[in-house]
Scaffold this motif. Structure first.
Motif, PDB file in Angstrom:
ATOM      1  N   ARG A  10     113.319  43.523  54.320  1.00  0.00           N
ATOM      2  CA  ARG A  10     112.728  42.563  53.955  1.00  0.00           C
ATOM      3  C   ARG A  10     112.029  41.966  54.905  1.00  0.00           C
ATOM      4  O   ARG A  10     112.533  41.326  55.981  1.00  0.00           O
ATOM      5  N   ALA A  49     110.597  38.466  54.863  1.00  0.00           N
ATOM      6  CA  ALA A  49     110.319  36.922  53.905  1.00  0.00           C
ATOM      7  C   ALA A  49     109.335  35.474  54.083  1.00  0.00           C
ATOM      8  O   ALA A  49     110.403  34.540  54.950  1.00  0.00           O
ATOM      9  N   PRO A  50     108.305  35.672  54.436  1.00  0.00           N
ATOM     10  CA  PRO A  50     107.863  34.190  55.320  1.00  0.00           C
ATOM     11  C   PRO A  50     107.941  33.334  54.487  1.00  0.00           C
ATOM     12  O   PRO A  50     107.793  33.447  52.846  1.00  0.00           O
ATOM     13  N   SER A  51     107.643  32.025  54.664  1.00  0.00           N
ATOM     14  CA  SER A  51     107.088  31.135  53.278  1.00  0.00           C
ATOM     15  C   SER A  51     105.725  30.533  53.946  1.00  0.00           C
ATOM     16  O   SER A  51     105.247  30.354  55.200  1.00  0.00           O
ATOM     17  N   GLU A  89     108.294  33.054  50.309  1.00  0.00           N
ATOM     18  CA  GLU A  89     109.108  31.932  50.176  1.00  0.00           C
ATOM     19  C   GLU A  89     108.506  30.539  50.187  1.00  0.00           C
ATOM     20  O   GLU A  89     108.527  29.547  51.048  1.00  0.00           O
ATOM     21  N   TYR A 124     116.044  26.124  49.562  1.00  0.00           N
ATOM     22  CA  TYR A 124     115.785  27.914  49.811  1.00  0.00           C
ATOM     23  C   TYR A 124     117.113  28.461  49.714  1.00  0.00           C
ATOM     24  O   TYR A 124     117.114  29.647  48.959  1.00  0.00           O
ATOM     25  N   VAL A 134     117.190  32.006  47.971  1.00  0.00           N
ATOM     26  CA  VAL A 134     117.114  33.781  49.310  1.00  0.00           C
ATOM     27  C   VAL A 134     118.341  34.163  48.307  1.00  0.00           C
ATOM     28  O   VAL A 134     118.138  35.529  48.598  1.00  0.00           O
ATOM     29  N   ARG A 173     116.251  38.895  60.444  1.00  0.00           N
ATOM     30  CA  ARG A 173     115.332  37.776  60.390  1.00  0.00           C
ATOM     31  C   ARG A 173     115.564  36.932  61.955  1.00  0.00           C
ATOM     32  O   ARG A 173     116.748  37.289  62.739  1.00  0.00           O
ATOM     33  N   LEU A 231     117.974  31.299  61.378  1.00  0.00           N
ATOM     34  CA  LEU A 231     118.637  31.785  60.217  1.00  0.00           C
ATOM     35  C   LEU A 231     119.916  31.359  60.521  1.00  0.00           C
ATOM     36  O   LEU A 231     120.711  31.432  59.246  1.00  0.00           O
TER      37      LEU A 231
HETATM   38  N1  GLU Z   1     110.906  31.895  54.714  1.00  0.00           N
HETATM   39  C1  GLU Z   1     111.760  32.260  55.540  1.00  0.00           C
HETATM   40  C2  GLU Z   1     110.925  31.594  56.896  1.00  0.00           C
HETATM   41  O1  GLU Z   1     110.060  31.422  56.738  1.00  0.00           O
HETATM   42  C3  GLU Z   1     112.984  32.902  56.389  1.00  0.00           C
HETATM   43  C4  GLU Z   1     113.819  33.658  55.299  1.00  0.00           C
HETATM   44  C5  GLU Z   1     114.787  34.345  55.541  1.00  0.00           C
HETATM   45  O2  GLU Z   1     114.480  35.510  55.774  1.00  0.00           O
HETATM   46  O3  GLU Z   1     115.891  34.150  54.697  1.00  0.00           O
HETATM   47  O4  GLU Z   1     111.973  31.074  58.040  1.00  0.00           O
END
Ligand code: GLU
Length: 303
Positions: free
Chosen positions: A23, A25-27, A59, A192, A196, A210, A214
């Protein structure tokens, strides 16, 4: 962080479509920038090389900081860069019911507890961890007259370790480095870390690719997975793109939005950042051709 160094480990053996679900998963708090393109590209190539699925999840759990406009812009930009995702885009802002159900199971098992401490009281903690003060556990054994503000999860006095596919073995001792952490905030929004974990599990994510910003969150996520009873996916944390001032590219550091009209050039630059050497002229081909070249040539080197 340096992007790549020798030697190159082999890619994992190709997996069947059933065994790889990845996946991006952008914010959606701003438009896609080069740093997020690197995360999109790395997760996409890794999934497609394995003939797996690649999902997109917005996200936007921190609703006040996100907007539908930013989400739409990100999707438009992804399409302009040739990305095709599997299934419907999932929005965290539509999933509060699921997060609440998991929080309730954590409360029922005694893992989550209400916390009445103010920011100021926590800031006074004498213990400093990886992200500021370590929560001193003030409300662990009851609110003692305070009223509940947030919900926290108890951490255990042991290291959580995992083998990152790129960064190698990682261990974190949550009790001394983070402390009991927030899963539902004083403003009523889910954190978050909880969202997540619930989403990765419910979407059947097997491989998380990612940015390494993180990396420090992963132990908290594994802790939650273990307490809820979810499987732990494989993790791969990509090098983080930084600007000339050494800051991670983000909305806060005023990262410029990607120019969709330069999609192939952007993709070639992102491939280069990930240590691949796109052939001469590829930046004038279509974005799909660049992505196909990426799938055919994808490999990552340990940093
Ligand atoms: N939403 C997070 C971000 O944009 C990424 C989270 C993830 O990939 O677990 O930094």
């Amino acid at each position: 962080m340096e992007a790549v160094t020798e030697p190159a480990p082999q890619n994992p053996k190709p997996l069947s479509a059933q065994t790889y679900i990845g996946r991006f998963a952008p914010s959606p708090s701003g438009p896609l920038h080069f740093g997020s393109l690197v995360a999109a590209l790395g997760s996409y190539l890794d999934a497609r090389v394995a003939r797996g699925q690649w999902l997109v999840r917005m996200e936007d759990v921190d609703e006040p900081r996100c907007s539908q406009q930013a989400a739409d812009d990100i999707l438009f930009s992804l399409e302009a860069h040739g990305f095709d995702w599997d299934g419907e885009v999932v929005y965290q802002s539509h999933r509060n019911g699921q997060y609440q159900a998991v929080l309730e199971s954590l409360i029922a098992s005694g893992t989550a507890y209400p916390c009445g401490c103010t920011r100021k009281e926590i800031a006074d903690s004498s213990l400093v961890g990886i992200e500021g003060p370590v929560y001193p556990g003030t409300c662990r054994d009851g609110l003692k007259g305070k009223s509940a503000r947030a919900w926290r999860v108890r951490v255990d006095d042991e290291a959580i370790c995992f083998d990152d596919r790129l960064q190698g073995r990682q261990c974190q001792h949550l009790a001394s480095e983070v402390g009991d952490f927030v899963v539902k905030r004083a403003d009523g929004l889910f954190a978050y870390q909880l969202a997540v974990v619930v989403d990765d599990a419910e979407q059947g994510i097997t491989h998380v690719v990612r940015g390494a910003d993180l990396l420090a969150s992963t132990a908290r996520q594994i802790h939650l997975q273990r307490h809820v009873g979810y499987p732990t996916p494989a993790y791969l944390h990509l090098p983080v793109v930084i600007n000339d001032m050494g800051q991670k590219l983000s909305k806060q550091t005023l990262a410029p939005p990607l120019e969709n009209a330069k999609a192939s050039e952007n993709l070639c630059a992102a491939l280069g950042f990930l240590g691949l050497k796109p052939e001469v002229g590829l930046d004038r081909a279509s974005p799909r051709t660049v992505l196909d070249w990426g799938v055919a040539n994808w490999h990552l080197r340990a940093s």
